[in-house]
Scaffold this motif. Structure first.
Motif, PDB file in Angstrom:
ATOM      1  N   ARG A  24       0.829  -1.197   0.000  1.00  0.00           N
ATOM      2  CA  ARG A  24       0.000   0.000   0.000  1.00  0.00           C
ATOM      3  C   ARG A  24       0.863   1.245   0.000  1.00  0.00           C
ATOM      4  NH1 ARG A  24      -3.303  -0.275   4.682  1.00  0.00           N
ATOM      5  NH2 ARG A  24      -1.544   0.803   5.630  1.00  0.00           N
ATOM      6  N   GLU A  25       1.953   1.197   0.773  1.00  0.00           N
ATOM      7  CA  GLU A  25       2.871   2.337   0.786  1.00  0.00           C
ATOM      8  C   GLU A  25       3.371   2.651  -0.603  1.00  0.00           C
ATOM      9  OE1 GLU A  25       5.030   1.943   5.056  1.00  0.00           O
ATOM     10  OE2 GLU A  25       6.300   2.612   3.395  1.00  0.00           O
ATOM     11  N   GLU A  63       5.835  10.129  -5.763  1.00  0.00           N
ATOM     12  CA  GLU A  63       7.003  10.205  -4.868  1.00  0.00           C
ATOM     13  C   GLU A  63       7.948   9.025  -5.023  1.00  0.00           C
ATOM     14  OE1 GLU A  63       7.935  12.304  -2.260  1.00  0.00           O
ATOM     15  OE2 GLU A  63       6.351  13.806  -2.447  1.00  0.00           O
ATOM     16  N   TYR A 105       6.534  14.805   0.244  1.00  0.00           N
ATOM     17  CA  TYR A 105       6.762  14.121   1.522  1.00  0.00           C
ATOM     18  C   TYR A 105       7.839  14.837   2.319  1.00  0.00           C
ATOM     19  CZ  TYR A 105       4.055  10.119  -0.249  1.00  0.00           C
ATOM     20  OH  TYR A 105       3.080   9.298  -0.740  1.00  0.00           O
ATOM     21  N   GLU A 106       8.841  15.338   1.573  1.00  0.00           N
ATOM     22  CA  GLU A 106       9.932  16.000   2.288  1.00  0.00           C
ATOM     23  C   GLU A 106       9.430  17.291   2.947  1.00  0.00           C
ATOM     24  OE1 GLU A 106      13.443  16.441  -0.070  1.00  0.00           O
ATOM     25  OE2 GLU A 106      14.218  17.983   1.311  1.00  0.00           O
ATOM     26  N   GLN A 124      10.356   9.229   4.933  1.00  0.00           N
ATOM     27  CA  GLN A 124       9.909   7.838   4.988  1.00  0.00           C
ATOM     28  C   GLN A 124       8.777   7.684   5.997  1.00  0.00           C
ATOM     29  OE1 GLN A 124      10.523   5.097   3.189  1.00  0.00           O
ATOM     30  NE2 GLN A 124       9.028   4.089   4.530  1.00  0.00           N
ATOM     31  N   LYS A 177       5.734   8.917   4.476  1.00  0.00           N
ATOM     32  CA  LYS A 177       5.227   7.950   3.504  1.00  0.00           C
ATOM     33  C   LYS A 177       4.390   6.873   4.198  1.00  0.00           C
ATOM     34  CE  LYS A 177       7.134   4.783  -0.002  1.00  0.00           C
ATOM     35  NZ  LYS A 177       8.375   4.139  -0.457  1.00  0.00           N
ATOM     36  N   SER A 178       4.935   6.310   5.283  1.00  0.00           N
ATOM     37  CA  SER A 178       4.187   5.275   6.005  1.00  0.00           C
ATOM     38  C   SER A 178       2.903   5.834   6.578  1.00  0.00           C
ATOM     39  CB  SER A 178       5.016   4.714   7.163  1.00  0.00           C
ATOM     40  OG  SER A 178       6.254   4.299   6.723  1.00  0.00           O
ATOM     41  N   LEU A 195       1.100   8.462   5.702  1.00  0.00           N
ATOM     42  CA  LEU A 195       0.095   8.768   4.688  1.00  0.00           C
ATOM     43  C   LEU A 195      -0.562   7.495   4.176  1.00  0.00           C
ATOM     44  CD1 LEU A 195       1.457  11.653   2.462  1.00  0.00           C
ATOM     45  CD2 LEU A 195      -0.704  11.529   3.677  1.00  0.00           C
ATOM     46  N   SER A 196       0.257   6.466   4.047  1.00  0.00           N
ATOM     47  CA  SER A 196      -0.278   5.213   3.558  1.00  0.00           C
ATOM     48  C   SER A 196      -1.315   4.650   4.529  1.00  0.00           C
ATOM     49  CB  SER A 196       0.864   4.228   3.345  1.00  0.00           C
ATOM     50  OG  SER A 196       0.359   2.939   3.163  1.00  0.00           O
ATOM     51  N   ARG A 197      -0.955   4.656   5.801  1.00  0.00           N
ATOM     52  CA  ARG A 197      -1.887   4.133   6.800  1.00  0.00           C
ATOM     53  C   ARG A 197      -3.146   4.995   6.853  1.00  0.00           C
ATOM     54  NH1 ARG A 197       1.040   4.769  11.475  1.00  0.00           N
ATOM     55  NH2 ARG A 197       2.944   4.424  10.329  1.00  0.00           N
TER      56      ARG A 197
END
Lengths: 515, 211
Positions: A11-12, A21, B169-170, B181, B184-185, B187-189
């Motif tokens: 998912r990431e 990104e 993201y930065e 990073q 990223k995690s 946002l994904s969750r």
């Protein structure tokens, strides 16, 4: 609801891909997987759809007033900065450099549109002074920090009459407010209920209009001192407990105490403290307390208890109608609203909490019932006489429930003293700690109307449970679980020392206590 | 303290940085210009972070006041918007802390007349909706708001910044003080959670109308 079939890592990658990104190599990898994997494709589309759904969030735009008022505020600050800089210069130099400073000042200030409103916005003042305003009455009662330090030793039982959990909550709120910055305070104020907000604004008005600048400073200084002290935790709680006790006293008693210098006041309070000890020292055994509570519950729907509440309601409506006829001002309307709100709470409690009704009836039957006098004006004697008749009936039922010993104690007393003692016993019994309650069974019982159940269901779980518990204790056990007496709920007050208005009875409060 | 080259880079690349440098020299017109450019975005993001439209304007004013007060110390170490949204995030966070301290609600006060979070109230309404029914636009709006409200404060901030400010993201990481990073995690969750919450309403492949 479907379960998310993706693992975290996949998912990431998908999300990062959608956000653009991913590095080129990772992008390529995902794309090739998407080409062959239908489930994965569907997942990506799902995520994409959700992202687009966010466009449905209401977008907020502001009008011209926003920019205008922000610039105003900045202009005020700019001016203040300049004045501060000017004042900081030694006098000689101030005069000499004024021309130069004036040039810089001019450039800075003129730059900002000086469309000034009269003074800063009122709610900013409130927020800036919130710690003081929040407890302006308590601070005035206290007077000075020395008094607060010596009070717990001088009158411990007197302080103990306050509701510990309410004191605790108010103390914590006070500290949090003091420590909070403006946005935090703003959030706190915004989360208050309508009643609490009205009371807070009332306090603010008292602070700004009724106190002389000298007194404002004194009160603000005391607040600062308290909040900065090492023994702050104790001091705050003492302040609040004392204030809670004060609000139970008559207007003239309050005024007298406030006038006394610290030493004499402490002496007077120590005397009262001894009286309280004498009274509670001979309090009822538990069996009698339980019997009293049961008797109170038995009186729940009696005409005697309901009559007073009905009188109050009728009176309030008549007053409100008369005020409306007399005048048109918005200030009046606001005060009517406030008064009604305070009384409405009282009426609701009279209806729903039999113990409270009994206590209020006893108060109304007393020789000089403060609250009734204020509310009913010339009519108060009629109300009191009716209350006395009703009290006779109620008292008989209460006494019938008591043990032989307890009855003997009452026999020795005069009519007024007997009523006082019974009132005290009923209140004491109502405040006992209650064992855990079967909340679910109560929820389903006949005691609740459908409307009440519906309202309860709309609350978050912990609040719903607390409310259910309170209802059960109030209605079924003849007790008080937590009589809401948060900040601002007061009995009649005298502002004779710094205002020319009479006792304020427009808020609800607990019935008078003590001899 | 950012390096000279960083300062130069942002000053050159970002017109809003240049405006802010003029504000540093007490240029009122520049301040007004910046406000006009950002006011809606700041009020929006605060409204969604705090969940209170009525507070958002006042809080947004606090943000701009802070910008003004900080002007003498301003050094371009990032995009102007990054700096601005960091301030906005702090103001929103503080407000949330103030709001969450008020837990007491008396039964006497009906749910309608307390300062209750409007998002919480519509949750009760929304729970009565049957998921398979085709949602119309107004309901969807409520539901989306409700779904966003289920996210944590940081997740919400990240989602709003990514979606409405289009930040990388930065950049989001700079604002929230996290690594790219970690963003990223997170946002994904967050989007996984949103997906779960909104799934029933988007079930029939119905694309939600948006811009």
């Amino acid at each position: 609801m479907s379960v998310d079939p993706l693992n975290d890592e996949t998912r990431e990658q998908l999300v990062a891909y959608l956000d653009g990104e991913l590095a080129d190599s990772e992008s390529a990898a995902i794309e090739s997987r998407l080409a062959t994997d239908e489930t994965l494709r569907a997942e990506m589309q799902g995520l994409d759809r959700v992202w687009n759904a966010l466009d449905d969030l209401p977008r907020v735009t502001v009008g011209d007033a926003f920019a205008k008022s922000t610039i105003e505020m900045v202009a005020v600050e700019a001016e203040r900065d300049v004045l501060a800089k000017t004042a900081a210069l030694p006098i000689q130099r101030r005069r000499r450099n004024y021309a130069l400073l004036g040039a810089c000042v001019g450039a800075a200030l003129l730059g900002f549109a000086l469309v000034r409103s009269a003074g800063t916005r009122p709610d900013r003042m409130l927020l800036a002074n919130l710690p003081v305003i929040y407890q302006v009455d308590a601070l005035q009662n206290a007077g000075e920090i020395d008094f607060l330090r010596r009070l717990p030793k001088a009158a411990p039982s007197l302080l103990a009459t306050a509701e510990a959990s309410d004191i605790e909550e108010s103390a914590r709120a006070w500290e949090a407010i003091a420590a909070g910055d403006e946005p935090s305070r703003r959030g706190w104020v915004a989360a208050l209920s309508e009643n609490e907000k009205a009371r807070l604004h009332d306090s603010a008005r008292r602070y700004t209009r009724d106190l002389t600048p000298g007194r404002q400073e004194a009160v603000a200084d005391l607040s600062r001192e308290l909040l900065a002290a090492q023994d702050r935790a104790t001091l705050l709680r003492t302040t609040l407990a004392y204030d809670a006790w004060m609000s139970q006293q008559t207007a003239s008693e309050q005024a007298q105490l406030r006038k006394l210098p610290t030493d004499e006041r402490l002496e007077e309070l120590a005397k009262l403290d001894r009286r309280i000890v004498a009274q509670t020292g001979r309090s009822l055994p538990e069996a009698d307390s339980a019997a009293l509570r049961a008797a109170v519950v038995g009186l729940k729907d009696s005409a005697e208890l309901r009559r007073l509440g009905q009188e109050v309601e009728r009176r309030v409506e008549r007053m409100a109608a008369a005020w409306r006829r007399e005048t048109d001002g918005t200030d009046r309307a606001a005060r009517i609203g406030q008064m009604k709100r305070g009384i409405t709470e009282m009426i609701a409690r009279l209806e729903k909490v039999p113990a409270f009704s009994v206590i209020t009836l006893a108060e109304a039957a007393s020789p000089r019932p403060q609250r009734m006098e204020w509310l009913f004006r010339d009519d108060w004697e009629r109300v009191r006489d009716q209350a006395r008749q009703d009290w006779q009936v109620v008292e008989a039922k209460l006494i019938a429930a008591l043990s032989e010993e307890a009855r003997e104690r009452l026999d020795q007393l005069s009519e007024d003293r007997r009523r006082e003692q019974l009132r005290w016993w009923v209140e004491h019994a109502a405040r006992s700690a209650f064992e855990s309650i079967d909340i679910e069974a109560y929820f389903a019982s006949d005691d609740l109307t459908d409307a009440e159940r519906h309202k309860l269901l709309a609350l978050p779980t912990d609040q719903m449970e607390a409310a259910l518990r309170r209802m059960y204790v109030n209605r079924q056990l003849g007790g008080f679980d937590r009589l809401p007496m948060g900040p601002g709920m007061r009995g009649p007050r005298d502002r004779g020392g710094w205002g020319d208005r009479g006792p304020r009875g427009d808020r609800d409060g607990r019935p008078r206590r003590g001899p | 303290m950012p390096s000279q080259s960083t300062i130069q880079r942002y000053t050159q690349a970002d017109p809003d940085v240049r405006l802010m440098l003029r504000v540093r020299e007490d240029d009122a017109a520049a301040f007004e210009e910046l406000m006009l450019r950002y006011q809606n975005r700041v009020v929006s993001i605060i409204a969604h972070l705090v969940g209170r439209r009525d507070l958002a304007e006042d809080l947004a004013q606090d943000v701009f006041l802070r910008v003004y007060r900080a002007r003498k110390r301003y050094v371009p170490g990032a995009k102007f918007s990054t700096w601005l949204f960091t301030i906005a995030g702090n103001v929103a966070s503080n407000a949330l802390r103030g709001l969450s301290r008020r837990k007491e609600v008396h039964l006497a006060a009906a749910p309608g007349d307390t300062g209750a979070n409007p998002l919480e109230l519509s949750a009760a309404a929304a729970s009565a909706l049957m998921p398979t029914r085709q949602a119309d636009k107004a309901e969807l709006c409520d539901v989306v708001q409700q779904a966003v409200a289920t996210l944590s404060e940081r997740q919400r901030a990240a989602v709003l910044l990514a979606k409405f400010e289009g930040l990388s993201y930065e950049e989001i990481g700079e604002i929230l003080d996290m690594t790219p990073q970690a963003i990223k995690s997170m946002l994904s969750r967050a989007r996984g959670k949103l997906r779960e919450a909104l799934q029933p309403y988007l079930q029939h492949g119905q694309k939600v109308e948006g811009s």
